[in-house]
Enzyme design. Sequence first.
Site, PDB file in Angstrom:
ATOM      1  N   ASP A   1      23.019  -4.864 -27.643  1.00 64.32           N
ATOM      2  CA  ASP A   1      23.091  -6.078 -26.743  1.00 64.32           C
ATOM      3  C   ASP A   1      22.674  -6.351 -25.517  1.00 64.32           C
ATOM      4  O   ASP A   1      23.096  -6.918 -24.476  1.00 64.32           O
ATOM      5  CB  ASP A   1      24.562  -6.483 -26.859  1.00 64.32           C
TER       6      ASP A   1
ATOM      7  N   HIS B   1      19.336 -10.331 -32.325  1.00 63.93           N
ATOM      8  CA  HIS B   1      18.492 -10.595 -31.233  1.00 63.93           C
ATOM      9  C   HIS B   1      18.395 -12.077 -31.002  1.00 63.93           C
ATOM     10  O   HIS B   1      18.028 -12.908 -31.845  1.00 63.93           O
ATOM     11  CB  HIS B   1      17.137 -10.280 -31.507  1.00 63.93           C
TER      12      HIS B   1
END
Length: 428
Positions: free
Chosen positions: A13, A41
């Site tokens: 992340d 993403h």
Amino acid sequence: MSAFIVLGAQWGDEGKGKMTDYLAENADVVVRFQGGNNAGHTVVVGEKEYKLHLIPSGILYNDKLNVIGNGVVLDPKALFEEINYLESLGVEITPDRLIISDRAHVIMPYHRILDGIKERARGNKDIGTTGKGIGPSYTDKMERSGIRVCDLIHKEVFEENLKETLEVKNKIITEIFGGEALDYNEIYNEYLGYAEKLRPFVKDISVIVNKKIKDGKEVLFEGAQGTLLDIDYGTYPYVTSSSTIAGGVCIGAGVGPTAITNAVGIAKAYTTRVGKGPFPTELLDSTGDWVREKGHEFGVTTGRARRCGWLDLVILKTSARISGLTSFAVTKIDTLAGLDTLKVCTGYRLNGEIIDYVPASLEDLAKCEPIYEEFEGWDDSIANARCYEDLPENAIKYLKKIEDFTETKVSIVSVGPKRDQTMMISEI
């Protein structure tokens, strides 16, 4: 620069999707080399936001070849859902723009079932799996009982493999876990449909990618998850089931180590992780809540709230060493704007000794006390910076500390989610 890697330097992340999108502008080929649709993403282009899980971020450019490598575990159902989602947003996806390795392993319905059953069986010792069948698919790969894409698109091979494998899986599901058996015909017919849709995309990607490199094309290898989630070097067992570090590229895309010229580690200006496991710099107070809300720290794939903490330079130094990083790209430095004082971890105190590496033992990592250095903060004007000289002096000092401690330069800084909020301050 001919072939370079973009990978996460923390617990995932970190903003790899945005950075891959930014760097893909000058690339010819973008390759995913590990993981599956457990990745998430987010890329913002203009006023549009795209959420990607399996397809490489280069798909948002019209002139890039996107590759799903053999190190990826492929869920055909999830793949075609993502294709439909992207096409609904005006992104064209054809076999000229996306190719899939014939050696990639296929996620089957029993993988998802077993993922959920096993996680529930662990009780309070659960590892926080996404439940998408990633781990069980990699298990079958290592047990040599998996079904590859090349098997799936050969009807007779698929039929034989599915019969043998499903018989074993149904026994495990019903006799060990007390679940319901899966229907052979239902799975067979569903996956035959996927096979026909997949067929035009399937190639020997190692041959194609190596030829591109040999021809001098720019090839970008896009990692998923992060270094501390690596199956070998992560905080085991709270890890993913694949190799997320630079070495995973060679296996997961079929290229030799001498082909790789650069490796960029993506790092947030603070630290986050999802799920269980030790987290030395975790903020369990109002500051942690503030960072989570301001940074929108909720998982793209799971929606789970991320745990937030101060920047941990021990982790970044470990990532640089393991993957031979040539530079860092630092993201979300704008999120920290407004804090009067920031802390950065520069070491751990373990059993009276100061260390600058991440220990293998979870018990040892849980006992590590972070050693902090304090920095003065900066204000929200940082989001308007478009070159290094525009950055506040205190932010520059913060970045310099990252470079000095990790002995790795910072080449890219991101001050917001949009493409034009990214600045390259040195060669990667």
